[in-house]
Design an enzyme around this catalytic site. Structure first.
Site, mmCIF file in Angstrom:
data_model
loop_
_atom_site.group_PDB
_atom_site.id
_atom_site.type_symbol
_atom_site.label_atom_id
_atom_site.label_comp_id
_atom_site.label_asym_id
_atom_site.label_seq_id
_atom_site.Cartn_x
_atom_site.Cartn_y
_atom_site.Cartn_z
ATOM 1 N N MET A 26 30.810 -74.422 17.862
ATOM 2 C CA MET A 26 30.086 -73.475 17.042
ATOM 3 C C MET A 26 29.845 -73.974 15.622
ATOM 4 O O MET A 26 28.910 -73.537 14.958
ATOM 5 C CB MET A 26 30.875 -72.157 16.991
ATOM 6 C CG MET A 26 30.123 -71.003 16.370
ATOM 7 S SD MET A 26 31.048 -69.454 16.464
ATOM 8 C CE MET A 26 32.355 -69.749 15.293
ATOM 9 N N LYS A 61 33.894 -74.886 6.754
ATOM 10 C CA LYS A 61 33.374 -74.775 8.122
ATOM 11 C C LYS A 61 31.944 -74.263 8.031
ATOM 12 O O LYS A 61 31.695 -73.180 7.497
ATOM 13 C CB LYS A 61 34.235 -73.826 8.943
ATOM 14 C CG LYS A 61 33.721 -73.630 10.370
ATOM 15 C CD LYS A 61 34.527 -72.588 11.137
ATOM 16 C CE LYS A 61 35.849 -73.149 11.598
ATOM 17 N NZ LYS A 61 36.533 -72.223 12.545
ATOM 18 N N GLY A 111 35.811 -82.530 11.405
ATOM 19 C CA GLY A 111 35.999 -81.823 12.662
ATOM 20 C C GLY A 111 34.694 -81.247 13.163
ATOM 21 O O GLY A 111 33.783 -80.946 12.384
ATOM 22 N N ARG A 112 34.596 -81.107 14.482
ATOM 23 C CA ARG A 112 33.383 -80.544 15.075
ATOM 24 C C ARG A 112 33.768 -79.727 16.295
ATOM 25 O O ARG A 112 34.566 -80.169 17.114
ATOM 26 C CB ARG A 112 32.407 -81.651 15.458
ATOM 27 C CG ARG A 112 31.116 -81.125 16.099
ATOM 28 C CD ARG A 112 30.193 -82.248 16.560
ATOM 29 N NE ARG A 112 29.484 -82.835 15.429
ATOM 30 C CZ ARG A 112 29.638 -84.087 15.033
ATOM 31 N NH1 ARG A 112 30.515 -84.871 15.660
ATOM 32 N NH2 ARG A 112 28.961 -84.564 14.018
ATOM 33 N N VAL A 126 33.220 -79.007 10.429
ATOM 34 C CA VAL A 126 34.130 -78.832 9.299
ATOM 35 C C VAL A 126 34.071 -80.074 8.421
ATOM 36 O O VAL A 126 34.225 -81.196 8.910
ATOM 37 C CB VAL A 126 35.573 -78.580 9.769
ATOM 38 C CG1 VAL A 126 36.487 -78.368 8.564
ATOM 39 C CG2 VAL A 126 35.640 -77.370 10.693
ATOM 40 N N ASP A 148 43.017 -66.791 21.113
ATOM 41 C CA ASP A 148 42.731 -68.178 21.519
ATOM 42 C C ASP A 148 43.811 -69.121 20.997
ATOM 43 O O ASP A 148 43.513 -70.165 20.411
ATOM 44 C CB ASP A 148 41.354 -68.605 21.015
ATOM 45 C CG ASP A 148 40.842 -69.865 21.716
ATOM 46 O OD1 ASP A 148 41.363 -70.183 22.803
ATOM 47 O OD2 ASP A 148 39.934 -70.524 21.184
#
Length: 690
Positions: free
Chosen positions: A25, A43, A21-22, A28, A146
């Protein structure tokens, strides 16, 4: 300047694997925790942001926010730290990281992207998981800020996991903006009105975002879309979303009310807590009438606008720039920004610019009012024209060309009768299958258009009939907490009995789940009510201990009980085996409690008495009986019989109650004479002799 990604962190403890994952910020990676032998997700903050105090504070905030929470619907954080790495220039740079629970599954965003709108039952289960997580985090004093489909994971087992508390704030710190520049405090499509206005947020802001997520699951799209983040944020503040049932034909209108209440512009009209939101969904899905049924989104919007106008009309005291930070929404980045306070000449310049912006905003507001008035006038004219058009019968259709859809959808009316009733009203029936219903197969669950609607004669009415409760296996929730077990079972489509039963367990900790009824692995219809059993913290003394060997029992129940071992002889139990226990078998004792076991040493042993040759037989027999042995004569047993030998010999250890053989012989009797007169006389004689 770039920094190469390390292959391991924390002195080699975390071996990094592939990128999974990206974000804006961080990246991962899947990783292996070599110390505990488990797969984790790590992360790692982008190296170019690691020296930015704002981003670093946000990153650390996520680790701190989640580390203190332990909930089955929140991705757990196991560890955090900073790794020193070398840049291309050779300078040492810090690389902050967070070690998290690895969840194998998909984000809700990806699921909706591939499949579109979810079924009502799936929407219910996902929302229950999300609201469980929010209920817990809010009780812990943490606002997520969020909530969106991209931050909701669905594991391969169907468990909902809320993640990315990177902009979470404590309730007592919720008024602060996140950054001084370019700090995202929410995603535009799921932003609450108060976030869009830069106001203080509270837990109801999370519930607004959750309502947006529910809307998107039901319809396959967010409630508001636009060409820019500003356009979307404006809609959150001033417009009512299109009802889900208008976007998805056949969707029950009650979902409109639930979404509208969750997404109320005025937070005072929203659900007060995540628990209240969850209860309303469960009430509706179980056939009840939710609180949201009485909610009117148009009234909410008008009241909100009136309240905001009143607040703007209140006299205010100007605040110096250094006293309160300015908050602004950046239309380029779609982010809210906090402009740092200024002093001296900078403050004067800032105040001057602020006055200019205020004047521009005032002019813009006047322009909007004029445009709005014109639009309102046009709309009014169109409405009047439409009414006149309808009253004059310009459609050239008489009332005889329309019919009212009859109320035919109920559990007692068969499919054939529903069709006949619709046809009798001049309508056609289009049959649909409802795979989400837990009602018996063939039961009518809903219609579109709804009963009471006026439609053209000959129109087709869609009628959904239950396909019957779909069966699925009961998940194994053994050794999980009650809250976690309930969430897993509800996510799998089951109802959970509010009454929890307890039972003794030798190895499952107090209040943890021991079993379910129906049992794990059993295939039962969705919607079935599952009863959870939890450990009482007590256990039962096993009933099969007597007769087992001491060693096997100690090995089998190691860690479950504390044993005290005693020894005793037994005529019936073989040496080395358990003869009895205390407390008795079946007794209830605390887990790890003490049990005394008695181990057989075999039959009781006694020593053969020291019976010597020449002892008279009667005496020898009495000596044996005194120690629990029996005498067996091998020879005469009369009063003159004497012992020749014994077998086993004197001092031998023999079983109590066993027989000793005595070899005997007759003893000799001595001669004698005597005289007497009448009844009296005297005499002497010899005794027995060998």
């Amino acid at each position: 300047m770039s920094t190469s990604m390390p292959t391991a962190l924390a002195g080699g403890r975390y071996q990094l694997g592939q990128l999974i994952g990206r974000g804006g910020m961080a990246e991962v990676h899947v990783a292996l925790d070599t110390r505990l032998g488990r797969t984790v997700a790590v992360k790692i903050m982008r190296a170019d942001l690691a020296n930015d105090d704002i981003f670093l504070a946000r990153f650390r905030r996520e680790a701190h926010a989640v580390a203190q929470m332990n909930n089955p619907n929140i991705v757990n954080i196991y560890d955090s730290g900073e790794e020193l790495v070398s840049s291309e220039s050779g300078d040492a740079e810090r690389l902050p990281y967070i070690v998290m629970e690895y969840v194998k599954g998909q984000t809700l965003r990806d699921i909706i992207k591939v499949n579109g709108a979810l079924s009502q039952r799936d929407c219910e289960q996902v929302m229950l998981g999300v609201l469980n997580a929010l209920d817990y985090s809010h009780r812990m004093g943490i606002i997520h800020r969020d909530i969106k489909p991209g931050n909701i994971m669905i594991s391969e087992q169907g468990v909902v996991k809320v993640m990315d508390f990177g902009i979470a704030r404590a309730l007592d710190d919720s008024a602060a903006t996140m950054t001084q520049s370019q700090g995202v405090v929410g995603t535009a499509q799921y932003l609450s009105p108060e976030q869009a206005r830069g106001e203080t947020v509270d837990m109801r802001s999370d519930l607004y975002s959750a309502g947006c997520v529910l809307y998107e699951m039901l319809t396959g799209r967010p409630p508001f879309t636009g060409d820019s983040a500003v356009a979307i944020a404006y809609q959150h503040v001033s417009e009512v979303a299109t009802p889900p049932s208008a976007a998805v034909p056949g969707l029950p209108k009650m979902w409109d009310s639930i979404c509208a209440k969750a997404m109320a512009k005025d937070r005072q009209n929203r659900y007060a807590t995540a628990s209240e939101f969850k209860t309303d969904i469960l009430t509706y899905m179980n056939g009840g009438v939710p609180v949201a049924a009485a909610f009117n989104p148009l009234t909410d919007l008008s009241n909100m606008k009136a309240r905001k106008e009143a607040e703007r009309d209140l006299p205010t005291t100007p605040v110096e720039p250094h006293q309160q930070p300015t908050q602004a929404f950046n239309p380029v980045t779609g982010q809210f920004e906090q402009i740092p306070p200024a002093n001296g000449a900078n403050a004067a310049a800032l105040q001057s610019r602020a006055q200019q912006r205020a004047a521009a905003a005032k002019a813009k507001k006047r322009k909007k009012i004029i445009i709005g008035s014109v639009i309102a006038a046009i709309v009014a004219v169109l409405v009047i024209v439409g009414i006149v058009f309808a009253m004059n019968g310009s459609g050239n259709k008489s009332s005889e060309d329309t019919v009212t859809i009859p109320e035919v959808c109920n559990a007692s009316t068969s499919k054939d009768n529903i069709k006949l009733k619709l046809e009798a009203s001049g309508l056609k029936m289009t049959e649909k299958q409802d795979t989400d219903s837990t009602e018996p197969e063939g039961t009518c669950t809903k219609m579109s258009p709804d009963a009471g609607s006026k439609v053209a004669k000959g129109s087709a009415v869609k009628v959904w009939f239950s396909a019957g409760p779909q069966s699925t296996q009961v998940p194994d929730v053994k050794e999980r907490s009650q809250e976690e077990a309930r969430s897993i079972l509800e996510s799998a489509g089951f109802k959970v009995n509010a009454a929890v039963k307890t039972e003794d367990s030798a190895d499952i900790a107090k209040d943890m789940v021991t079993k379910t009824d129906p049992a794990a692995g059993q295939s039962v219809p969705k919607g079935t009510t599952i009863t959870i059993y939890v450990s009482s913290g007590m256990t039962t003394v096993p009933s099969n201990l007597v007769g087992q060997s001491k060693d096997s029992v100690l090995q089998q129940y190691e860690g479950k009980f504390s044993f005290t071992v005693e020894q005793e002889s037994s005529d019936t139990v073989e040496a080395g085996l358990i003869t009895r226990v205390s407390p008795d078998s079946g007794s209830s004792i605390a887990q790890g409690g003490f049990i005394t076991i008695w181990v057989s040493t075999g039959k009781e042993k006694v020593a053969v008495p020291n019976i010597t040759a020449g002892t008279d037989y009667v005496t020898a027999e009495l000596m044996l009986k005194a120690v629990g042995l029996k005498a067996q004569a091998n020879g005469p047993t009369g009063s003159t019989a004497v012992v020749v030998s014994i077998n086993p010999g004197a001092g031998s250890q023999v079983d109590a109650g066993s027989t000793v053989t005595i070899t005997t012989k007759a003893g000799s009797t001595g001669g004698g004479t005597g005289t007497g007169d009448g009844g009296n006389g005297t005499g002497n004689g010899g005794g027995t002799g060998e």
